[in-house]
Design a protein around this motif. Structure first.
Motif, PDB file in Angstrom:
ATOM      1  N   VAL A   5       3.465 -10.397 -17.468  1.00  0.00           N
ATOM      2  CA  VAL A   5       3.585 -11.651 -18.158  1.00  0.00           C
ATOM      3  C   VAL A   5       4.699 -12.449 -17.524  1.00  0.00           C
ATOM      4  N   ALA A   6       4.498 -13.687 -17.070  1.00  0.00           N
ATOM      5  CA  ALA A   6       5.555 -14.388 -16.397  1.00  0.00           C
ATOM      6  C   ALA A   6       5.528 -15.849 -16.695  1.00  0.00           C
ATOM      7  N   MET A   7       6.655 -16.451 -17.036  1.00  0.00           N
ATOM      8  CA  MET A   7       6.716 -17.878 -17.194  1.00  0.00           C
ATOM      9  C   MET A   7       7.943 -18.332 -17.968  1.00  0.00           C
ATOM     10  N   ALA A   8       8.226 -19.670 -17.974  1.00  0.00           N
ATOM     11  CA  ALA A   8       9.410 -20.160 -18.637  1.00  0.00           C
ATOM     12  C   ALA A   8       9.266 -21.583 -19.108  1.00  0.00           C
ATOM     13  N   MET A   9       9.821 -21.909 -20.286  1.00  0.00           N
ATOM     14  CA  MET A   9       9.702 -23.258 -20.827  1.00  0.00           C
ATOM     15  C   MET A   9      10.985 -24.049 -20.621  1.00  0.00           C
ATOM     16  N   ALA A  10      10.838 -25.322 -20.266  1.00  0.00           N
ATOM     17  CA  ALA A  10      12.006 -26.063 -19.825  1.00  0.00           C
ATOM     18  C   ALA A  10      12.803 -26.690 -20.941  1.00  0.00           C
ATOM     19  N   SER A  11      12.189 -27.145 -22.000  1.00  0.00           N
ATOM     20  CA  SER A  11      12.939 -27.916 -22.974  1.00  0.00           C
ATOM     21  C   SER A  11      12.818 -27.339 -24.356  1.00  0.00           C
ATOM     22  N   THR A  12      13.842 -27.584 -25.177  1.00  0.00           N
ATOM     23  CA  THR A  12      13.833 -27.093 -26.559  1.00  0.00           C
ATOM     24  C   THR A  12      12.692 -27.724 -27.323  1.00  0.00           C
ATOM     25  N   GLY A  13      12.437 -29.002 -27.111  1.00  0.00           N
ATOM     26  CA  GLY A  13      11.406 -29.686 -27.868  1.00  0.00           C
ATOM     27  C   GLY A  13      10.044 -29.083 -27.676  1.00  0.00           C
ATOM     28  N   SER A  14       9.695 -28.686 -26.431  1.00  0.00           N
ATOM     29  CA  SER A  14       8.368 -28.135 -26.184  1.00  0.00           C
ATOM     30  C   SER A  14       8.199 -26.776 -26.793  1.00  0.00           C
ATOM     31  N   VAL A  84       0.272 -17.225  -2.220  1.00  0.00           N
ATOM     32  CA  VAL A  84       0.806 -17.244  -3.579  1.00  0.00           C
ATOM     33  C   VAL A  84       0.616 -15.865  -4.200  1.00  0.00           C
ATOM     34  N   PRO A  85       1.691 -15.229  -4.676  1.00  0.00           N
ATOM     35  CA  PRO A  85       1.563 -13.888  -5.255  1.00  0.00           C
ATOM     36  C   PRO A  85       0.853 -13.931  -6.606  1.00  0.00           C
ATOM     37  N   THR A  86       0.418 -12.777  -7.068  1.00  0.00           N
ATOM     38  CA  THR A  86      -0.228 -12.680  -8.378  1.00  0.00           C
ATOM     39  C   THR A  86       0.840 -12.567  -9.463  1.00  0.00           C
ATOM     40  N   PRO A  87       0.849 -13.474 -10.437  1.00  0.00           N
ATOM     41  CA  PRO A  87       1.827 -13.364 -11.522  1.00  0.00           C
ATOM     42  C   PRO A  87       1.500 -12.176 -12.422  1.00  0.00           C
ATOM     43  N   VAL A  88       2.543 -11.482 -12.846  1.00  0.00           N
ATOM     44  CA  VAL A  88       2.372 -10.332 -13.732  1.00  0.00           C
ATOM     45  C   VAL A  88       3.378 -10.433 -14.876  1.00  0.00           C
ATOM     46  N   VAL A  89       2.898 -10.262 -16.086  1.00  0.00           N
ATOM     47  CA  VAL A  89       3.774 -10.236 -17.261  1.00  0.00           C
ATOM     48  C   VAL A  89       3.430  -9.003 -18.082  1.00  0.00           C
ATOM     49  N   ILE A  90       4.434  -8.204 -18.376  1.00  0.00           N
ATOM     50  CA  ILE A  90       4.220  -6.951 -19.112  1.00  0.00           C
ATOM     51  C   ILE A  90       5.006  -6.987 -20.416  1.00  0.00           C
ATOM     52  N   ILE A  91       4.311  -6.708 -21.520  1.00  0.00           N
ATOM     53  CA  ILE A  91       4.970  -6.530 -22.814  1.00  0.00           C
ATOM     54  C   ILE A  91       4.835  -5.062 -23.182  1.00  0.00           C
ATOM     55  N   ASP A  92       5.965  -4.368 -23.216  1.00  0.00           N
ATOM     56  CA  ASP A  92       5.998  -2.917 -23.348  1.00  0.00           C
ATOM     57  C   ASP A  92       6.623  -2.541 -24.690  1.00  0.00           C
ATOM     58  N   GLN A  93       5.831  -1.888 -25.538  1.00  0.00           N
ATOM     59  CA  GLN A  93       6.306  -1.439 -26.843  1.00  0.00           C
ATOM     60  C   GLN A  93       6.600   0.062 -26.866  1.00  0.00           C
ATOM     61  N   ILE A 168       4.206 -17.477 -20.113  1.00  0.00           N
ATOM     62  CA  ILE A 168       3.195 -17.983 -19.185  1.00  0.00           C
ATOM     63  C   ILE A 168       3.326 -19.491 -19.009  1.00  0.00           C
ATOM     64  N   ASN A 169       3.531 -20.218 -20.109  1.00  0.00           N
ATOM     65  CA  ASN A 169       3.672 -21.663 -19.996  1.00  0.00           C
ATOM     66  C   ASN A 169       4.903 -22.036 -19.181  1.00  0.00           C
ATOM     67  N   ASN A 170       5.989 -21.289 -19.361  1.00  0.00           N
ATOM     68  CA  ASN A 170       7.184 -21.539 -18.565  1.00  0.00           C
ATOM     69  C   ASN A 170       6.935 -21.282 -17.086  1.00  0.00           C
ATOM     70  N   SER A 179      -0.746 -21.670 -11.281  1.00  0.00           N
ATOM     71  CA  SER A 179      -1.818 -22.078 -12.180  1.00  0.00           C
ATOM     72  C   SER A 179      -3.180 -21.540 -11.745  1.00  0.00           C
ATOM     73  N   ALA A 180      -3.478 -21.636 -10.452  1.00  0.00           N
ATOM     74  CA  ALA A 180      -4.772 -21.183  -9.947  1.00  0.00           C
ATOM     75  C   ALA A 180      -4.878 -19.669  -9.912  1.00  0.00           C
ATOM     76  N   GLN A 181      -3.746 -18.967 -10.110  1.00  0.00           N
ATOM     77  CA  GLN A 181      -3.738 -17.511 -10.080  1.00  0.00           C
ATOM     78  C   GLN A 181      -3.894 -16.894 -11.462  1.00  0.00           C
ATOM     79  N   LEU A 182      -3.803 -17.714 -12.501  1.00  0.00           N
ATOM     80  CA  LEU A 182      -3.818 -17.220 -13.873  1.00  0.00           C
ATOM     81  C   LEU A 182      -5.021 -17.759 -14.641  1.00  0.00           C
ATOM     82  N   ALA A 183      -5.617 -16.912 -15.471  1.00  0.00           N
ATOM     83  CA  ALA A 183      -6.689 -17.387 -16.335  1.00  0.00           C
ATOM     84  C   ALA A 183      -6.178 -18.485 -17.260  1.00  0.00           C
TER      85      ALA A 183
END
Length: 293
Positions: A5-14, A84-93, A168-170, A179-183
C-alpha cells in the motif's frame, strides 16, 4: 505474503473529507489488544448462505479527490527515469500485537512521506515508530499505527480501508506516474491503468488448516475501492470469525491473508468450500449496484 500500500495526501483539507465523524468508527477499548477481530453471533446450526453485498455507510462517506500532480515531490527529484516500479502497500495485522504495521514500497522514488503521516493523523491515528530499509525491490517505508483514542491497533475494517485509500491517494498525488500502475488509478488517478485485468482469471482463493484452532484464507483478486471491507463482510456473513490478517495492494492486484475460525476451531472442509464459493461469487461480480464504490 506481501501486503502493498503506498501513497500520501498533501493537504489537511483533502484528508478531512475522508471521515467527518471518526467517533462513529471507534469502539470502547477492550481489556487487551485484540488483533483485527470481526465476530458475529453464531447460530446453533450453520446455514451456509450468500447475502448480497451492502454498501458500508462509513465507506460511502469517503470523499477522495482525484489526484493532481504537486509542484514538488517529498524529498525526491520530480524527474522520472527508467521503468516505473510497481507500487506496493502492505497492511499487516499479524507481526505486532499492539499496532497495525504499514509498509510502502515504490522503487526508490518515495520520500519522507511526511504528508502521508499527517493525513493518517487526521484520521485519528498515531504513527508511533517507523524505519526505512533498502533491498533489491527498492526503498521500504515501514511504520506502526495505533488509534489516538485508545493507543491500540486498528481493528475496524472500515478504518483499515480508509488508511489504505489515504495512502494510495497520497501516492497518486506525489507520484502521478504510479496512476497507470495501480487499479485505483482508474478511480482516483490522473491516468487509468494501461491494462485491464480479467477478474475471473485474476481471482484465486485458497483455504487451509493452520493448526486445530484456526484456518488460513488466501485471496488474490483485482483491486478496487472498498475491497477490504467487502472481503471481511462476506466472510463474517457466513458466521466465520476473522481474527487477524494482512492486506497487500500490489499494482493492479490485492493479495490478502486472513486467519479465520468457526466456533473457536479450524474451518471444516465443507465450510471451506462454502467460504471459497461465496468469495468467488462476489469477487467475480465487482460492479453490482451495491458495490462499495
Amino acid at each position: 505474503m506481501t501486503v502493498a500500500v503506498a501513497m500520501a495526501m498533501a493537504s489537511t483539507g483533502s484528508n478531512l473529507g475522508l471521515y467527518t465523524n471518526l467517533k462513529a468508527l471507534e469502539r470502547k477499548p477492550s481489556s487487551r489488544a485484540a488483533p483485527f477481530r470481526c465476530f458475529l453471533g453464531l447460530d446453533s446450526v450453520l446455514k451456509p448462505h450468500i447475502i448480497p453485498k451492502r454498501r458500508s455507510s462509513l465507506l460511502t462517506s469517503l470523499n477522495i479527490p482525484k489526484a493532481s500532480p504537486p509542484t514538488t515531490v517529498e524529498g525526491e527529484n520530480s524527474q522520472e527515469t527508467g521503468t516505473v516500479p510497481t507500487p506496493v502497500v502492505i497492511i499487516d495485522q499479524d507481526s505486532d500485537s499492539d499496532a497495525t504495521v504499514v509498509e510502502i514500497t515504490f522503487g526508490d522514488r518515495l520520500g519522507a512521506l511526511l504528508d502521508t503521516m499527517k493525513a493518517l493523523k487526521n484520521l485519528g491515528l498515531n504513527v508511533i515508530k517507523g524505519n526505512v530499509y533498502l533491498d533489491s525491490s527498492g526503498k521500504h517505508n515501514k511504520f506502526a499505527i495505533t488509534k489516538a483514542s485508545t493507543g491500540r491497533k486498528v481493528e475496524e475494517p472500515e478504518l483499515l480501508e480508509a488508511i489504505r485509500l489515504t495512502i494510495i491517494n497520497n501516492l497518486l498525488q506525489y507520484h502521478p506516474e504510479s496512476s497507470a500502475q495501480l487499479a485505483m488509478g482508474a478511480a482516483f488517478g490522473v491516468l487509468p491503468p494501461n491494462q485491464t485485468v480479467d477478474v475471473d482469471i485474476a481471482t484465486h482463493i485458497n483455504v487451509k488448516d493452520d493448526g486445530p484452532e484456526r484456518s488460513l484464507l488466501y485471496v488474490e483478486t483485482v483491486d478496487r475501492p472498498g475491497l477490504l471491507v467487502d472481503l471481511v463482510k462476506i466472510i463474517t456473513d457466513i458466521n466465520i470469525a476473522v481474527e487477524s490478517g494482512e492486506f497487500d495492494t500490489e499494482g493492479l492486484l490485492a493479495k490478502s491473508k486472513f486467519h479465520v475460525r468457526y466456533r473457536g476451531k479450524a474451518i471444516s472442509k465443507p465450510l471451506q468450500q462454502v467460504l471459497a464459493n461465496s468469495l468467488r461469487y462476489f469477487l467475480r461480480r465487482p460492479t453490482t449496484e451495491d458495490a462499495s464504490f
